[in-house]
Design an enzyme around this catalytic site. Structure first.
Site: not given
Ligand code: TA6
Length: 315
Positions: A76, A100, A105, A185, A230, A290
């Protein structure tokens, strides 16, 4: 007795200080520093940059106080690498079984080595002006049950006196083509998000994910942030993005082959809802800007290579 004609001393230029690169005792992270004091720290887990400090010791990247740095989950903060999918997996796509933001990563990369720029020969030079660290990840290093397309990634992090560059080379080492998305990111530190503006996006339409992916026309003015934000902006890589605070420019982001820019701040409630986001008020000292290519699928034919790069300059 003195020799009649002692040869003149051979001029020897002082040994130039060079960048220092070290690997932690547990081989979990690589640290590089320049003779002038700049420093970058990178976890082999995710090849995640977790710290980038200027010569004066100022930290440029936000890292949650509750971030997991033990390889148990995505970091994070810092600069996580998003590949081969941005956001939640797409149901009707080869990425549908991935987590996701994909596997890059949350995979352990290997450190491939370093290279540094030529030492400057200018008078009063402070030694090498940059150092590049390379990291590699390939299909043999991941659980291919969820992504069975052969690939080879080379990720480079270049620390210079006023900037940090990240670049990714994607090689399709398989026999069939596939599409991927990619994004750096980056969590940038700001002193006060309510006094921060982002310019360079004024003419770009964007997708607002806080409004159900609604397509929004260009705002025609710099972005300021006062709630959960976002957004996925799409604009030519040639456009420079600038993050300013109280009118003073702080970061400049330039891109190559990355035609999207995501701007994210979780704000109060989302920050509290993330177990690894801390402190709760930390959203006031960060903004994610990003650089990526996420609004299309970048298709690579068998044997083809793709490269994208960002450069974050501290102003
Ligand atoms: O880059 C923005 C995003 O896609 C947001 O929608 C939020 O989900 C963020 O990334 C963090 O995602 P993560 O999977 O690291 O919690």
């Amino acid at each position: 007795m003195e020799r009649a004609k002692k040869p003149a001393a051979i001029p020897v230029s002082p040994i130039q200080p060079t960048p220092q690169v070290s690997i932690s005792d547990d081989s979990s992270r690589v640290t590089a520093s320049l003779p002038t004091g700049e420093r970058v720290d990178i976890l082999l887990y995710g090849a995640t940059v977790i710290s980038w400090k200027s010569a004066n010791g100022k930290e440029n990247l936000f890292l949650s106080s509750k971030a997991s740095l033990d390889g148990s989950k995505a970091v994070r903060g810092g600069i996580p690498i998003v590949f081969p999918v941005f956001g939640p997996p797409k149901s009707d796509h080869a990425t549908s079984r991935l987590p996701q933001h994909g596997f890059a990563r949350i995979s352990r990369w290997e450190y491939l080595g370093k290279s540094s720029s030529e030492s400057s020969t200018l008078p009063n030079s402070k030694g090498d002006a940059s150092v590049k660290l390379d990291f590699g990840l390939s299909d043999s290093m991941i659980d291919s049950s969820n992504w069975d397309y052969p690939f080879n990634l080379t990720y480079s992090v270049t620390l210079s006196q006023d900037s940090l560059e990240t670049s990714l080379v994607v090689r399709n080492t398989g026999a069939s083509n596939y599409g991927f998305q990619v994004l750096f990111h980056s969590y940038l530190v700001v002193d006060d998000i309510t006094k921060t503006t982002i310019s360079g996006l004024e003419e770009a339409a964007f997708v607002d994910k806080t409004q159900g992916a609604k397509e929004v026309e260009p705002a025609k003015k710099p972005i300021s942030i006062g709630s959960e934000t976002d957004r996925v902006y799409t604009l030519p890589s040639e456009n420079t993005i600038t993050v300013s605070e109280q009118g003073t420019q702080r970061y400049e982001i330039t891109r190559d082959m990355l035609s999207d820019v995501v701007v994210w701040n979780p704000w109060v409630e989302k920050a509290k809802s993330m177990a690894d986001f801390g402190p709760d008020e930390g959203y006031k000292q960060m903004v994610c800007v990003e650089a990526g290519s996420v609004s299309v699928w970048n298709t690579l034919d068998a044997g083809e290579t793709w490269e994208g790069q960002q450069r974050i300059k501290v102003l």
